[in-house]
Design a protein around this motif. Structure first.
Motif, PDB file in Angstrom:
ATOM      1  N   PRO A   1      -2.366-119.575-162.143  1.00 31.55           N
ATOM      2  CA  PRO A   1      -3.541-120.473-161.778  1.00 31.55           C
ATOM      3  C   PRO A   1      -3.738-121.466-160.812  1.00 31.55           C
ATOM      4  O   PRO A   1      -2.907-122.175-161.122  1.00 31.55           O
ATOM      5  N   PHE A   2      -5.028-120.692-159.914  1.00 29.61           N
ATOM      6  CA  PHE A   2      -5.614-122.163-159.536  1.00 29.61           C
ATOM      7  C   PHE A   2      -6.694-123.112-159.994  1.00 29.61           C
ATOM      8  O   PHE A   2      -7.818-122.234-161.164  1.00 29.61           O
ATOM      9  N   PRO A   3      -6.555-124.329-160.036  1.00 29.74           N
ATOM     10  CA  PRO A   3      -7.175-125.337-160.560  1.00 29.74           C
ATOM     11  C   PRO A   3      -9.265-124.999-160.136  1.00 29.74           C
ATOM     12  O   PRO A   3      -9.447-124.922-159.085  1.00 29.74           O
ATOM     13  N   PRO A   4      -9.590-124.487-161.200  1.00 29.74           N
ATOM     14  CA  PRO A   4     -10.530-124.007-161.207  1.00 29.74           C
ATOM     15  C   PRO A   4     -12.058-124.672-160.493  1.00 29.74           C
ATOM     16  O   PRO A   4     -12.932-124.227-159.650  1.00 29.74           O
ATOM     17  N   GLU A   5     -10.904-126.439-160.352  1.00 27.52           N
ATOM     18  CA  GLU A   5     -12.117-126.687-159.863  1.00 27.52           C
ATOM     19  C   GLU A   5     -11.890-127.217-158.351  1.00 27.52           C
ATOM     20  O   GLU A   5     -13.422-127.999-157.406  1.00 27.52           O
ATOM     21  N   VAL A   6     -11.311-126.716-157.722  1.00 29.71           N
ATOM     22  CA  VAL A   6     -10.842-126.389-155.960  1.00 29.71           C
ATOM     23  C   VAL A   6     -11.894-125.132-155.664  1.00 29.71           C
ATOM     24  O   VAL A   6     -11.313-124.376-156.094  1.00 29.71           O
ATOM     25  N   THR A   7     -12.557-125.477-154.999  1.00 27.48           N
ATOM     26  CA  THR A   7     -13.153-124.787-154.674  1.00 27.48           C
ATOM     27  C   THR A   7     -12.843-124.325-152.595  1.00 27.48           C
ATOM     28  O   THR A   7     -13.124-123.280-152.273  1.00 27.48           O
ATOM     29  N   ASP A   8     -12.381-125.157-152.281  1.00 30.10           N
ATOM     30  CA  ASP A   8     -12.042-125.009-150.484  1.00 30.10           C
ATOM     31  C   ASP A   8     -10.946-124.778-150.523  1.00 30.10           C
ATOM     32  O   ASP A   8     -10.022-124.585-150.453  1.00 30.10           O
ATOM     33  N   ASN A   9     -11.149-123.618-149.647  1.00 27.52           N
ATOM     34  CA  ASN A   9     -10.489-122.344-149.191  1.00 27.52           C
ATOM     35  C   ASN A   9      -8.770-121.987-148.503  1.00 27.52           C
ATOM     36  O   ASN A   9      -8.254-122.108-149.125  1.00 27.52           O
ATOM     37  N   ARG A  10      -9.040-124.136-148.018  1.00 32.20           N
ATOM     38  CA  ARG A  10      -7.707-124.324-147.064  1.00 32.20           C
ATOM     39  C   ARG A  10      -6.963-124.466-148.090  1.00 32.20           C
ATOM     40  O   ARG A  10      -5.653-124.933-147.954  1.00 32.20           O
ATOM     41  N   VAL A  11      -7.689-125.525-148.747  1.00 33.22           N
ATOM     42  CA  VAL A  11      -6.957-126.535-149.564  1.00 33.22           C
ATOM     43  C   VAL A  11      -6.077-125.146-151.169  1.00 33.22           C
ATOM     44  O   VAL A  11      -5.237-126.064-151.561  1.00 33.22           O
ATOM     45  N   LEU A  12      -6.640-124.535-151.159  1.00 31.02           N
ATOM     46  CA  LEU A  12      -6.336-123.289-152.153  1.00 31.02           C
ATOM     47  C   LEU A  12      -5.113-122.663-151.394  1.00 31.02           C
ATOM     48  O   LEU A  12      -4.728-121.974-152.059  1.00 31.02           O
ATOM     49  N   TRP A  13      -5.764-122.019-150.089  1.00 29.95           N
ATOM     50  CA  TRP A  13      -4.177-122.142-149.814  1.00 29.95           C
ATOM     51  C   TRP A  13      -3.166-122.520-149.874  1.00 29.95           C
ATOM     52  O   TRP A  13      -2.247-122.088-149.620  1.00 29.95           O
ATOM     53  N   GLY A  14      -3.299-123.865-149.207  1.00 28.85           N
ATOM     54  CA  GLY A  14      -2.494-124.967-149.620  1.00 28.85           C
ATOM     55  C   GLY A  14      -1.637-125.095-150.613  1.00 28.85           C
ATOM     56  O   GLY A  14      -0.404-125.001-150.863  1.00 28.85           O
ATOM     57  N   LEU A  15      -2.196-124.336-151.694  1.00 30.60           N
ATOM     58  CA  LEU A  15      -1.820-124.232-153.110  1.00 30.60           C
ATOM     59  C   LEU A  15      -1.402-123.042-153.277  1.00 30.60           C
ATOM     60  O   LEU A  15       0.120-123.250-154.074  1.00 30.60           O
ATOM     61  N   ASP A  16      -1.606-121.827-152.059  1.00 30.84           N
ATOM     62  CA  ASP A  16      -0.513-120.590-152.433  1.00 30.84           C
ATOM     63  C   ASP A  16       0.507-120.743-151.898  1.00 30.84           C
ATOM     64  O   ASP A  16       1.454-120.674-152.325  1.00 30.84           O
ATOM     65  N   ALA A  17       0.330-121.361-150.596  1.00 30.52           N
ATOM     66  CA  ALA A  17       2.336-121.653-150.050  1.00 30.52           C
ATOM     67  C   ALA A  17       3.155-122.611-151.250  1.00 30.52           C
ATOM     68  O   ALA A  17       4.266-122.280-150.739  1.00 30.52           O
ATOM     69  N   GLU A  18       2.120-123.888-152.165  1.00 26.03           N
ATOM     70  CA  GLU A  18       2.913-124.210-152.471  1.00 26.03           C
ATOM     71  C   GLU A  18       3.946-123.201-154.030  1.00 26.03           C
ATOM     72  O   GLU A  18       5.554-123.183-154.514  1.00 26.03           O
ATOM     73  N   SER A  19       2.811-122.507-154.792  1.00 29.30           N
ATOM     74  CA  SER A  19       3.341-121.193-155.470  1.00 29.30           C
ATOM     75  C   SER A  19       4.626-120.519-154.889  1.00 29.30           C
ATOM     76  O   SER A  19       5.486-120.234-155.614  1.00 29.30           O
ATOM     77  N   ILE A  20       4.771-119.871-154.095  1.00 27.83           N
ATOM     78  CA  ILE A  20       5.293-118.777-153.567  1.00 27.83           C
ATOM     79  C   ILE A  20       6.549-119.933-152.559  1.00 27.83           C
ATOM     80  O   ILE A  20       7.604-118.834-153.394  1.00 27.83           O
TER      81      ILE A  20
END
Length: 409
Positions: free
Chosen positions: A145-164
């Protein structure tokens, strides 16, 4: 032109390729499809005289099995990629272009084969939620899951790349090394490429600008279905007012073991007859709760294009293909989303005013009854009929022409 269409996934990942393959065949191209060895897929391709090159285990078996744990995803990805390298390499010999889609590890494997053989390739998705966009967040992978405190979509997409990369990077690069290819640093960027194709309808699924990708939206790839409806179904349709269709496709409905019973009760509460499709859940799971009253009819594989134009509403899981088919038919919809992109398609149906999105994967008689009252209202039918006239019908033809143009260059 010789074209290989490669995928690994459920019916929604294969059916669009049938539509594209038919269009390519009409242009004189030679086409073959790499896909799971399920009989459903082989029969659909046999209707258009396109061979199926089997890859991996049955998609039906995987879909109806228990969901994989997050810890098992890397191992499963490695097996999927290895299967792609074996099957796609043999099938792609002598081809001019390869079209890759389906689950991300499978697409990564197919694209690696195209790279190894020096074949032009195109990466395609049948829903935009895997394409990075500042306008919306990515989907989270199971167990990550993504950290609930992170709401910036660009940051979330960066985390998505790390997960993949964490889930699939080692699996991909180990397999690439086995065929003499260098490692990739970013698995998601490798699969998406510089100019991905989005094979969805721009009215039903508008690509939002501005974005960081040069996306080619072709429209949905749909093969006109000429198959007649079964005689028993025709007789049922003719025997009364238009029924409500209930079907959940390849979804096992793990959160709701009595979904068929609930749906039948909710439809009956509206004074309507019902057509129930047993889908991949199997006839036993669906027939059991349906009594011998004459207001229910159970079907298996059926021409949805023909059927949806003759029903009062469509209750379904929110797969891209079913949503598009129901929208093209002008049928009001009730969407019971289960997973992945299905909540997105449910929201689009609600936003367009052509149906109702159920809140959550577990329907009750009360929630479905309320949703059906809205879907069966005359104003919903008016909107659904209007939107149906806006849906493109040339997506597969456009995609085929783009491939021909690319091969010519």
């Amino acid at each position: 032109m010789r074209v290989l269409l490669s995928t690994y996934g459920s019916r929604g990942d294969v059916e669009p390729l049938v539509g594209l393959a038919a269009r390519l065949r009409e242009s004189g191209s030679q086409v073959r499809v790499c896909a799971p060895p399920d009989e459903d897929f082989a029969q659909r391709l046999a209707h258009i005289d396109v061979p199926l090159v089997p890859v991996g285990p049955s998609a039906r078996a995987l879909t109806t099995a228990a969901p994989p744990s997050s810890s098992s995803l890397p191992e499963r990805a490695a097996a999927v990629i290895a299967g792609q390298l074996e099957a796609v390499t043999a099938a792609a010999e002598g081809c001019d272009v390869l079209v890759a889609t389906g689950m991300l590890p499978a697409a990564a494997g197919a694209l690696s084969v195209a790279e190894k053989l020096g074949i032009r390739s195109v990466s395609v998705t049948f829903q935009q939620l895997t394409l990075p966009s500042p306008g919306r967040p990515p989907l989270a992978y199971p167990g990550r899951p993504f950290p609930p405190e992170v709401t910036d979509n660009r940051v979330l997409w960066g985390l998505d790349a790390e997960s993949i990369n964490a889930l699939f990077g080692a699996a991909l690069n180990t397999n690439r090394a086995s065929i003499g290819l260098p490692p990739v640093d970013d698995v998601r960027d490798y699969v998406i490429g510089d100019r991905p194709w989005l094979a969805t309808d721009p009215v039903l699924d508008p690509w939002q600008e501005p974005a960081d990708l040069d996306v080619v939206q072709t429209g949905a790839w749909i093969l006109p279905d000429r198959r007649p409806l079964p005689a028993g179904l025709e007789a049922f349709l003719a025997a009364g007012a238009p029924p409500v269709y209930v079907g959940f496709g390849s979804m096992p409905m793990l959160a709701s073991q009595d979904a068929a019973q609930v749906a039948v009760e909710a439809v009956r509460a509206q004074g309507r007859r019902v057509v129930v499709a047993h889908g991949w859940a199997g006839p036993g799971r669906v027939r059991a709760p349906i009594d011998d009253r004459g207001d229910c009819f159970v079907v298996g594989e059926v021409n949805q294009q023909a059927l949806f134009g003759r029903v009062a509403a469509v209750v379904h899981h929110g797969g891209a293909g079913t949503t598009t088919t129901a929208t093209r038919a002008g049928a009001p919809q009730v969407v019971v989303p289960q997973t992945a992109d299905q909540p997105y398609w449910a929201s689009r149906v609600a936003e367009l005013g052509i149906g109702v999105a159920l809140d959550g994967p577990t329907p009750t008689t009360e929630s479905l009854s309320a949703a059906l009252r809205t879907a069966l209202a005359p104003e919903t039918r008016v909107w659904a009929t209007a939107v149906a006239t806006m849906i493109r019908t040339d997506g597969a033809a456009l995609a085929a022409q783009l491939l021909l143009d690319a091969a010519g260059r």
